[in-house]
Design an enzyme around this catalytic site. Structure first.
Site, PDB file in Angstrom:
ATOM      1  N   CYS A 110       0.834  -1.200   0.000  1.00  0.00           N
ATOM      2  CA  CYS A 110       0.000   0.000   0.000  1.00  0.00           C
ATOM      3  C   CYS A 110       0.876   1.259   0.000  1.00  0.00           C
ATOM      4  O   CYS A 110       1.559   1.522  -0.977  1.00  0.00           O
ATOM      5  CB  CYS A 110      -0.981  -0.034   1.166  1.00  0.00           C
ATOM      6  SG  CYS A 110      -2.447   0.998   0.894  1.00  0.00           S
ATOM      7  N   ARG A 144     -12.512   6.056  -3.294  1.00  0.00           N
ATOM      8  CA  ARG A 144     -11.394   5.163  -2.998  1.00  0.00           C
ATOM      9  C   ARG A 144     -11.632   3.797  -3.643  1.00  0.00           C
ATOM     10  O   ARG A 144     -12.775   3.364  -3.823  1.00  0.00           O
ATOM     11  CB  ARG A 144     -11.225   4.988  -1.482  1.00  0.00           C
ATOM     12  CG  ARG A 144     -10.833   6.260  -0.769  1.00  0.00           C
ATOM     13  CD  ARG A 144     -10.715   6.015   0.739  1.00  0.00           C
ATOM     14  NE  ARG A 144      -9.600   5.156   1.053  1.00  0.00           N
ATOM     15  CZ  ARG A 144      -8.354   5.591   1.263  1.00  0.00           C
ATOM     16  NH1 ARG A 144      -8.078   6.885   1.159  1.00  0.00           N
ATOM     17  NH2 ARG A 144      -7.389   4.745   1.577  1.00  0.00           N
ATOM     18  N   HIS A 215      -3.569  -6.121   1.073  1.00  0.00           N
ATOM     19  CA  HIS A 215      -3.298  -6.290   2.504  1.00  0.00           C
ATOM     20  C   HIS A 215      -4.459  -7.031   3.113  1.00  0.00           C
ATOM     21  O   HIS A 215      -5.183  -7.731   2.430  1.00  0.00           O
ATOM     22  CB  HIS A 215      -3.017  -4.944   3.185  1.00  0.00           C
ATOM     23  CG  HIS A 215      -4.018  -3.865   2.904  1.00  0.00           C
ATOM     24  ND1 HIS A 215      -5.254  -3.815   3.491  1.00  0.00           N
ATOM     25  CD2 HIS A 215      -3.959  -2.793   2.077  1.00  0.00           C
ATOM     26  CE1 HIS A 215      -5.899  -2.742   3.068  1.00  0.00           C
ATOM     27  NE2 HIS A 215      -5.154  -2.104   2.198  1.00  0.00           N
TER      28      HIS A 215
END
Length: 262
Positions: A110, A144, A215
């Protein structure tokens, strides 16, 4: 940067030397269960009788590129990421490039992935990265990129080689990452958004330097990938690691794949 030769297997008088891991900014770049990734590496080494050394390198500390086999940087809030970016340039860029040149594994997740590239642009501000990967990231004002994700990755050598393998996880990023013309992605998106929501590509890999948005955390959901990292970091040939009883790990991976719809 030319691809380095694979590292030589590290052995000593007593056999296999320990895996030496350095976590970069573990107090700041750790908001996505990044400690879980380190724990998986530790356990999968210990269960095989391989020693494991975990070190940390924080703000203001110089990085020795000769001292570690695997370096890890996770994700953080924008403010913390900016602090770490400045410190990476001032204190760790030379060490990271030296580590990459000799074949050490470098994994960025990330925000860590973004800092391994050329730059991360936030509005009018451009944050310089260490340029180990030929990628650029721009924070988008669009929604997002969030959700379960699965990609097909084909990795060189080691436990994950010999055809495509699925990596599954969770993504949550506003940054849209673009690859340079010669940059290899980590994988192609099967489900989810990937680097930018439109290219069909996820992550980036150059020799033993890897960046990804996966993740959740990454390695508990993909134990085969943890083994690939260990083999590459120790300079082992594919298949040299002792097989483990991975029924629980396999079930976790299958659950992550189902969550992503794969």
């Amino acid at each position: 940067m030319p691809d380095p030769a694979p590292p030589q297997e590290r052995t000593g008088a007593g056999g296999q030397l320990p895996l030496r891991v350095c976590a970069l900014y573990p107090d700041l770049m750790n908001i996505y269960a990044d400690r879980g990734n380190l724990l998986v590496l530790e356990r999968r080494c210990r269960w095989r009788g391989i020693g494991f050394e975990l070190h940390a390198s924080g703000l203001g500390e110089r990085l020795d590129g000769e001292s570690y086999d695997l370096l890890y940087i996770g994700g953080g809030q924008d403010r913390d990421q900016q602090l770490c970016a400045a410190d990476l340039i001032a204190n760790k860029r030379e060490g990271l490039h030296a580590a990459a040149a000799r074949g050490a594994v470098i994994l960025g997740v990330c925000g860590g992935y973004q800092l391994l590239g050329h730059s991360y642009t936030l509005g009018s501000r451009e944050i310089e990265g260490v340029a180990l990967l030929d990628v650029w990231t721009v924070r988008s004002d669009r929604p997002r990129l969030i959700g379960n994700v699965a990609i097909a990755a084909e990795l060189p050598g080691g436990a994950g080689s010999g055809g495509e393998r699925v990596l599954a996880g969770f993504e949550n990023h506003a940054g849209h990452t673009r690859l340079g013309p010669g940059q290899q992605p980590l994988g192609r998106v099967l489900r989810g958004h990937g680097n930018d929501g439109s290219s069909g590509l996820e992550g980036a890999i150059s020799a033993n330097t890897i960046g990804t948005y996966l993740h959740g955390p990454l390695l508990p959901k993909n134990s085969w990938f943890a083994d690939w990292l260990i083999e590459r970091a120790l300079g082992l040939e594919a298949g040299r690691l002792t097989p483990l009883q991975d029924a629980l790990e396999d079930a976790t991976h299958a659950s992550a794949r189902r969550a992503a719809g794969v």
